[in-house]
Design a protein around this motif. Structure first.
Motif, short mmCIF file in Angstrom:
data_model
loop_
_atom_site.label_atom_id
_atom_site.label_comp_id
_atom_site.label_asym_id
_atom_site.label_seq_id
_atom_site.Cartn_x
_atom_site.Cartn_y
_atom_site.Cartn_z
N GLN A 31 -22.69 -10.83 3.13
CA GLN A 31 -22.64 -11.87 2.11
C GLN A 31 -23.68 -11.52 1.07
O GLN A 31 -24.85 -11.25 1.41
CB GLN A 31 -22.93 -13.25 2.69
CG GLN A 31 -22.79 -14.33 1.64
CD GLN A 31 -23.02 -15.72 2.19
OE1 GLN A 31 -23.81 -15.90 3.11
NE2 GLN A 31 -22.32 -16.68 1.65
N ALA A 33 -25.58 -12.90 -2.10
CA ALA A 33 -25.92 -14.08 -2.89
C ALA A 33 -26.31 -13.64 -4.30
O ALA A 33 -27.10 -12.70 -4.46
CB ALA A 33 -27.07 -14.84 -2.24
N THR A 34 -25.73 -14.29 -5.30
CA THR A 34 -25.98 -13.92 -6.69
C THR A 34 -26.51 -15.10 -7.48
O THR A 34 -26.26 -16.25 -7.15
CB THR A 34 -24.70 -13.38 -7.34
OG1 THR A 34 -23.67 -14.37 -7.27
CG2 THR A 34 -24.22 -12.11 -6.65
N ASP A 35 -27.21 -14.79 -8.57
CA ASP A 35 -27.84 -15.82 -9.39
C ASP A 35 -27.00 -16.28 -10.58
O ASP A 35 -27.18 -17.39 -11.06
CB ASP A 35 -29.19 -15.34 -9.92
CG ASP A 35 -30.23 -15.23 -8.81
OD1 ASP A 35 -30.24 -16.11 -7.92
OD2 ASP A 35 -31.03 -14.28 -8.84
N THR A 40 -22.88 -11.53 -10.28
CA THR A 40 -21.67 -11.66 -9.48
C THR A 40 -20.66 -10.57 -9.86
O THR A 40 -20.12 -9.88 -9.00
CB THR A 40 -21.05 -13.06 -9.67
OG1 THR A 40 -22.00 -14.04 -9.27
CG2 THR A 40 -19.77 -13.24 -8.86
N THR A 71 -21.20 -14.48 -3.25
CA THR A 71 -21.34 -15.93 -3.30
C THR A 71 -22.45 -16.33 -4.27
O THR A 71 -23.63 -16.18 -3.96
CB THR A 71 -21.68 -16.48 -1.91
OG1 THR A 71 -20.74 -15.97 -0.97
CG2 THR A 71 -21.65 -17.99 -1.89
N PRO A 72 -22.07 -16.87 -5.43
CA PRO A 72 -23.11 -17.37 -6.35
C PRO A 72 -23.89 -18.51 -5.69
O PRO A 72 -23.32 -19.35 -4.99
CB PRO A 72 -22.31 -17.89 -7.55
CG PRO A 72 -20.98 -17.21 -7.45
CD PRO A 72 -20.74 -16.99 -5.99
N ARG A 73 -25.18 -18.52 -5.90
CA ARG A 73 -26.02 -19.56 -5.31
C ARG A 73 -25.60 -20.96 -5.74
O ARG A 73 -25.76 -21.91 -4.98
CB ARG A 73 -27.49 -19.29 -5.65
CG ARG A 73 -28.06 -18.15 -4.84
CD ARG A 73 -29.56 -17.93 -5.08
NE ARG A 73 -30.06 -16.92 -4.19
CZ ARG A 73 -30.04 -15.61 -4.45
NH1 ARG A 73 -29.55 -15.17 -5.59
NH2 ARG A 73 -30.52 -14.75 -3.57
N THR A 76 -23.25 -22.12 -3.12
CA THR A 76 -23.95 -22.44 -1.87
C THR A 76 -24.70 -23.76 -2.00
O THR A 76 -24.69 -24.58 -1.08
CB THR A 76 -24.94 -21.31 -1.53
OG1 THR A 76 -24.23 -20.07 -1.49
CG2 THR A 76 -25.61 -21.54 -0.19
N GLU A 77 -25.32 -23.98 -3.14
CA GLU A 77 -26.05 -25.23 -3.37
C GLU A 77 -25.11 -26.43 -3.40
O GLU A 77 -25.43 -27.50 -2.89
CB GLU A 77 -26.84 -25.14 -4.68
CG GLU A 77 -27.98 -24.15 -4.61
CD GLU A 77 -28.51 -23.74 -5.98
OE1 GLU A 77 -28.01 -24.24 -7.02
OE2 GLU A 77 -29.43 -22.89 -6.01
#
Length: 110
Positions: A31, A33-35, A40, A71-73, A76-77
């Protein structure tokens, strides 16, 4: 038996050639994680553009068949927030092949 040791983002990983009894499958994945949209897209394009293949919701496989979930953060948030915000973000994501960070953000806001 073949074993390999490698690092991903500074984390030591080990691989084992399980032979014909243990086939690789999608139960193992990375996975990422991107900002933002740029990050992305950069990861997605690097994986898919180097002999990989794309799937829904920015899941992709590299040229060796290893699955990656980008998965952009912000997504997830939204999932961590729960409730309507999570549902809206999830529903928006499910319509996408390539994740659109701005659309996820808009869905979070309602």
């Amino acid at each position: 038996m073949l074993t390999v040791e490698f690092k991903v983002a500074g984390v030591s990983c080990f691989g084992l050639n399980g032979g014909p009894a243990f086939k690789h499958n999608e139960a193992f994945w990375f996975q990422i994680a991107t900002d933002d949209q740029s990050e992305t897209d950069r990861y997605r394009n690097a994986i898919v553009g180097n002999g990989g293949q794309e799937s829904a919701c920015d899941w992709c496989k590299d040229k060796w068949g290893v699955s990656c979930q980008i998965t952009p953060r912000v997504l997830t948030e939204a999932m961590a927030a729960g409730g309507g915000e999570a549902k809206r973000a999830f529903d928006a994501m499910m319509t996408m092949k390539k994740i659109d960070v701005a659309a996820i953000m808009a869905a979070r806001r309602g």
